[in-house]
Structure formats: C-alpha cells, structure tokens
Design a protein around this motif. Structure first.
Motif, PDB file in Angstrom:
ATOM      1  N   ASP A  17      -0.021   4.580   3.009  1.00  0.00           N
ATOM      2  CA  ASP A  17      -0.303   3.656   4.106  1.00  0.00           C
ATOM      3  C   ASP A  17      -1.247   2.537   3.643  1.00  0.00           C
ATOM      4  O   ASP A  17      -1.016   1.354   3.907  1.00  0.00           O
ATOM      5  CB  ASP A  17      -0.924   4.444   5.273  1.00  0.00           C
ATOM      6  CG  ASP A  17      -1.095   3.551   6.483  1.00  0.00           C
ATOM      7  OD1 ASP A  17      -0.119   2.840   6.814  1.00  0.00           O
ATOM      8  OD2 ASP A  17      -2.192   3.540   7.072  1.00  0.00           O
ATOM      9  N   ARG A  18      -2.297   2.943   2.919  1.00  0.00           N
ATOM     10  CA  ARG A  18      -3.252   1.943   2.422  1.00  0.00           C
ATOM     11  C   ARG A  18      -2.589   1.019   1.398  1.00  0.00           C
ATOM     12  O   ARG A  18      -2.841  -0.180   1.363  1.00  0.00           O
ATOM     13  CB  ARG A  18      -4.444   2.670   1.780  1.00  0.00           C
ATOM     14  CG  ARG A  18      -5.541   1.720   1.356  1.00  0.00           C
ATOM     15  CD  ARG A  18      -6.744   2.467   0.824  1.00  0.00           C
ATOM     16  NE  ARG A  18      -7.585   1.563   0.041  1.00  0.00           N
ATOM     17  CZ  ARG A  18      -8.423   1.972  -0.896  1.00  0.00           C
ATOM     18  NH1 ARG A  18      -8.536   3.258  -1.169  1.00  0.00           N
ATOM     19  NH2 ARG A  18      -9.147   1.098  -1.547  1.00  0.00           N
ATOM     20  N   LEU A  19      -1.697   1.596   0.601  1.00  0.00           N
ATOM     21  CA  LEU A  19      -0.962   0.828  -0.403  1.00  0.00           C
ATOM     22  C   LEU A  19      -0.147  -0.277   0.271  1.00  0.00           C
ATOM     23  O   LEU A  19      -0.168  -1.436  -0.125  1.00  0.00           O
ATOM     24  CB  LEU A  19      -0.033   1.785  -1.156  1.00  0.00           C
ATOM     25  CG  LEU A  19       0.400   1.422  -2.571  1.00  0.00           C
ATOM     26  CD1 LEU A  19      -0.791   1.220  -3.483  1.00  0.00           C
ATOM     27  CD2 LEU A  19       1.294   2.537  -3.144  1.00  0.00           C
ATOM     28  N   ARG A  20       0.538   0.105   1.356  1.00  0.00           N
ATOM     29  CA  ARG A  20       1.383  -0.848   2.079  1.00  0.00           C
ATOM     30  C   ARG A  20       0.523  -1.958   2.695  1.00  0.00           C
ATOM     31  O   ARG A  20       0.836  -3.137   2.599  1.00  0.00           O
ATOM     32  CB  ARG A  20       2.143  -0.087   3.174  1.00  0.00           C
ATOM     33  CG  ARG A  20       3.135  -0.932   3.963  1.00  0.00           C
ATOM     34  CD  ARG A  20       3.725  -0.142   5.146  1.00  0.00           C
ATOM     35  NE  ARG A  20       2.691   0.481   5.982  1.00  0.00           N
ATOM     36  CZ  ARG A  20       1.928  -0.171   6.852  1.00  0.00           C
ATOM     37  NH1 ARG A  20       2.051  -1.471   6.992  1.00  0.00           N
ATOM     38  NH2 ARG A  20       1.020   0.476   7.566  1.00  0.00           N
TER      39      ARG A  20
ATOM     40  N   VAL B  39      -4.973  -0.365  -6.891  1.00  0.00           N
ATOM     41  CA  VAL B  39      -5.106   0.666  -7.935  1.00  0.00           C
ATOM     42  C   VAL B  39      -5.711   1.935  -7.337  1.00  0.00           C
ATOM     43  O   VAL B  39      -5.219   3.048  -7.561  1.00  0.00           O
ATOM     44  CB  VAL B  39      -5.975   0.133  -9.108  1.00  0.00           C
ATOM     45  CG1 VAL B  39      -6.264   1.255 -10.105  1.00  0.00           C
ATOM     46  CG2 VAL B  39      -5.276  -1.038  -9.803  1.00  0.00           C
ATOM     47  N   ALA B  40      -6.758   1.731  -6.507  1.00  0.00           N
ATOM     48  CA  ALA B  40      -7.417   2.881  -5.899  1.00  0.00           C
ATOM     49  C   ALA B  40      -6.457   3.623  -4.972  1.00  0.00           C
ATOM     50  O   ALA B  40      -6.360   4.855  -5.005  1.00  0.00           O
ATOM     51  CB  ALA B  40      -8.659   2.416  -5.127  1.00  0.00           C
ATOM     52  N   ALA B  41      -5.691   2.862  -4.153  1.00  0.00           N
ATOM     53  CA  ALA B  41      -4.757   3.479  -3.208  1.00  0.00           C
ATOM     54  C   ALA B  41      -3.665   4.252  -3.946  1.00  0.00           C
ATOM     55  O   ALA B  41      -3.273   5.344  -3.534  1.00  0.00           O
ATOM     56  CB  ALA B  41      -4.137   2.405  -2.313  1.00  0.00           C
ATOM     57  N   ALA B  42      -3.197   3.679  -5.071  1.00  0.00           N
ATOM     58  CA  ALA B  42      -2.168   4.362  -5.857  1.00  0.00           C
ATOM     59  C   ALA B  42      -2.725   5.659  -6.437  1.00  0.00           C
ATOM     60  O   ALA B  42      -2.055   6.694  -6.429  1.00  0.00           O
ATOM     61  CB  ALA B  42      -1.673   3.442  -6.970  1.00  0.00           C
ATOM     62  N   GLY B  43      -3.971   5.592  -6.893  1.00  0.00           N
ATOM     63  CA  GLY B  43      -4.623   6.777  -7.471  1.00  0.00           C
ATOM     64  C   GLY B  43      -4.761   7.899  -6.454  1.00  0.00           C
ATOM     65  O   GLY B  43      -4.636   9.074  -6.777  1.00  0.00           O
ATOM     66  N   GLU B  44      -4.982   7.514  -5.206  1.00  0.00           N
ATOM     67  CA  GLU B  44      -5.175   8.522  -4.142  1.00  0.00           C
ATOM     68  C   GLU B  44      -3.859   8.886  -3.449  1.00  0.00           C
ATOM     69  O   GLU B  44      -3.862   9.629  -2.465  1.00  0.00           O
ATOM     70  CB  GLU B  44      -6.159   7.986  -3.099  1.00  0.00           C
ATOM     71  CG  GLU B  44      -7.584   7.858  -3.617  1.00  0.00           C
ATOM     72  CD  GLU B  44      -8.427   6.921  -2.745  1.00  0.00           C
ATOM     73  OE1 GLU B  44      -7.977   6.584  -1.627  1.00  0.00           O
ATOM     74  OE2 GLU B  44      -9.509   6.530  -3.198  1.00  0.00           O
ATOM     75  N   HIS B  45      -2.740   8.311  -3.923  1.00  0.00           N
ATOM     76  CA  HIS B  45      -1.426   8.514  -3.293  1.00  0.00           C
ATOM     77  C   HIS B  45      -1.478   8.220  -1.806  1.00  0.00           C
ATOM     78  O   HIS B  45      -0.875   8.929  -0.993  1.00  0.00           O
ATOM     79  CB  HIS B  45      -0.922   9.960  -3.534  1.00  0.00           C
ATOM     80  CG  HIS B  45      -0.881  10.306  -4.984  1.00  0.00           C
ATOM     81  ND1 HIS B  45       0.062   9.787  -5.838  1.00  0.00           N
ATOM     82  CD2 HIS B  45      -1.687  11.085  -5.733  1.00  0.00           C
ATOM     83  CE1 HIS B  45      -0.165  10.246  -7.061  1.00  0.00           C
ATOM     84  NE2 HIS B  45      -1.230  11.029  -7.023  1.00  0.00           N
TER      85      HIS B  45
END
Ligand SMILES: [Zn+2]
Length: 352
Positions: free
Chosen positions: A312-315, A303-309
């Motif tokens: 790389d972290r999302l993946r 959720v945090a990674a998506a919020g920050e766009h």
C-alpha cells in the motif's frame, strides 16, 4: 546584506588588484578553475576595484561605489547569472523577461550574501546575451566604468538560432566599449567555444589551502561546524569553499522538501499553511532544486516500502513520485512556483 569577503587567493588578488588600479587590466577576462573555488566572488571583487573611488591594490571598501558594489546594488556592476529559459514571444519582451529573472536571482543572493550552484536547467540564453549587449552600449550610470560579469559562462546556450547567442557575445568581447570590462567565469575553459576563448585573457583560479576553508566554515557558516564535523567538511570541500555553501543549500532544500511532504500527509490545513509560509521562490532554479529533493526523499521511501513489503505504501509513494515529476516537467514553462506547490500539496494529500 553585503557579500561575504573573499577568502584566500591572496596572490591573485594582489596581481589583479594592482592591474585594475593602474589601468592595466585587460578589458575581457576569463577566470577559470574548478567549481566552488570562488571565481564569481573574485570577479565581483575585481569589479568593485574597478569602480572604487580610491582604490589601493584593490577596492578601498569604504567609498560609496565600494558599498554599492559590495551589496550588489551598484548600477554599473552587472552580474549575469544562468536563468530559466525566457518564454516571451518577441525578442524585446524576452530580454525584459531575462532582466526580471536575473533580478530575482540577484535579489536572493543580495539577501543571503552567498549562492549555490544554479539549477542544471538554467542557462545564458540569447535574450540574456542581447541584454548584455545592450548594457555594454550604455553610458555608465555613475560616470566612470561599467563591469559586466558573466558567471558560469559555459552555460551559454548556443544550440538555438544558429549560434546567434555566441555571436552576440563575441561582438561585445571583440570590441568592448572603452569604459567597459567584461569578466567571464567558467569551470572548464574547454567547455567554451574556441572563438570566445581566443578573445579573453585567461586567469586560472585554483583551490585554497585547508586552513582557509576551515576559517570560512567557522566564520561564515551558520551554524558553524566544529570538531569532527568541521574536519569532515574541510576534507569534503577539497579546497573549494563553494562546496561548503552548496552542501548547506542542499541540506536546506532537503529539509524544506521533507516539510512539504509531511504537511501534505497531514491534511489541507497543514499544507496550505506550509505553502503560504514558504519563502518567495526568487530563483525558479531553487524550486526545481526542492522538487529534486522531494524526488530523492520519495525514492528513499520507495526503497523502505519495498524492504518492508508494504504494498500500500509502495503504491502511494509511487503516485506521489509521479506527481512531483509531472510538476518538475512543467518548470520550463511560465509556471508560478507558489501555485504549483499548492496544487502539488493538494495532489499529494489525495495519495497520502
Ligand atoms: Zn572604494
């Protein structure tokens, strides 16, 4: 370590205690009530009263039998707890496996004097009931009585083998040997098969008053909450002391889960050390709980990674989540938790 004392329930203790002492206690009982109200602790107290050498409206707390029952080492007090499904091939080996798994859970409870709700995948399998049946037929070890406590009886798994597990339990409840008392506990009696319900004397265990919850929180939790945190915990417990212990257990699992994730990100030296430092996974349910806690942590990370766009972290977080869930799925089999954790940490390091 001894079990924590029973908090509250005074009138129930007085009634059941004097029935036990005067030999009027039914041989097959069902303690039911909301989760966390202390039903299993009451069942163990009752077992202690039945085994005590000098009971007086309850266990004396001083004799050898009381001492053994109080630290869960009495050879005639048998506590059956939900376990992971035994995997052995034949029935005799499965019963042995069930005995070992139950032993692991009890060793852990012995070391802390408390317990949390078992993992959702754990149950009372046919092997456990066969073991119970076998123990019911044995002569008491110390020569007086045997007490069999079946905690979370609604976890009796009856889907398999044509109700064989339920039928085996029914046989014991129908005609318990004269020297045997069987105490079932269940959150909702309605979740038990009617045939089982009809063979036990029901006893309702209710919530305890807030001041009893407050006393438990102050005396038994470490660190003990105080001030506003204490009042918040009392309100959340809603008369159920077990809820306080559950929250404590979940908090502990969450911090262990964070520790493993941080160690995995810090490289092999750190995660190897962390894997070795883990306390033994006595109950496999505990390991499943920690994996669930890791999943929760990773989802929050997503959720945090998506919020920050942060693509790389999302993946990376998604890959880690996939690996944790893959290990979670293998838990039904004979996986070694320590080894699984080491392999998982190595995999997580690669995606970190
Ligand atoms: Zn005693």
């Amino acid at each position: 370590m001894s079990l924590l004392p029973v908090y509250g329930h005074e009138s129930t203790l007085a009634r059941l205690g004097s029935a036990a002492v005067s030999g009027r206690l039914p041989q097959a009982l069902l303690l039911s009530g909301p989760p966390g109200t202390g039903k299993q602790r009451l069942a163990l107290w009752l077992g202690q009263a039945l085994l005590c050498q000098q009971p007086a409206r309850g266990p004396c707390g001083r004799c050898e039998d009381c001492r053994l029952a109080g630290n869960l080492t009495h050879p005639d007090l048998h506590w059956f707890v939900p376990i992971a499904r035994p995997k052995a091939g034949d029935a005799a080996k499965q019963a042995e496996e069930a005995r070992d798994l139950i032993g692991e859970v009890l060793a852990e409870r012995r070391s802390t004097g408390r317990w949390s709700r078992p993992d959702a995948t754990n149950g009372h399998w046919l092997a456990s009931v066969r073991l119970l049946q076998r123990i019911a037929a044995l002569t008491p070890y110390r020569g007086r009585r045997k007490v069999l406590v079946l905690g979370d009886a609604e976890r009796l798994v009856v889907q398999e083998a044509n109700l064989e597990a339920a039928n085996a339990l029914l046989k014991v409840l129908e005609e318990p040997p004269a020297d045997t008392t069987v105490i079932l506990t269940a959150g909702e009696p309605g979740a038990l098969l009617p045939t089982i319900r009809s063979r036990v004397v029901p006893i309702r265990i209710g919530r305890v008053p807030d001041d009893v919850v407050r006393r438990f929180a102050t005396e038994a939790l470490d660190p003990a909450p105080s001030g506003a945190a204490l009042e918040k915990a009392v309100v959340a417990a809603d008369g159920r002391i077990g809820r306080l212990v559950d929250v404590e257990g979940r908090t502990d699992l969450a911090s262990r889960a964070r520790g493993v994730l941080e160690a995995a990100a810090a490289g092999p030296a750190r995660w190897a050390e962390t894997a070795l430092r883990q306390p033994p996974w006595g109950a496999r349910g505990d390991f499943a709980g920690m994996l669930d806690a890791m999943t929760v942590e990773l989802r929050q990370g997503l959720v945090a990674a998506a919020g920050e766009h942060d693509a790389d972290r999302l993946r990376r977080t998604l890959s880690a989540l996939e690996r944790v869930e893959a290990v979670r799925e293998t838990l039904g089999t004979n996986v070694n938790p320590q080894l699984a954790l080491a392999v998982l940490a190595r995999d997580l390091e690669r995606v970190a």
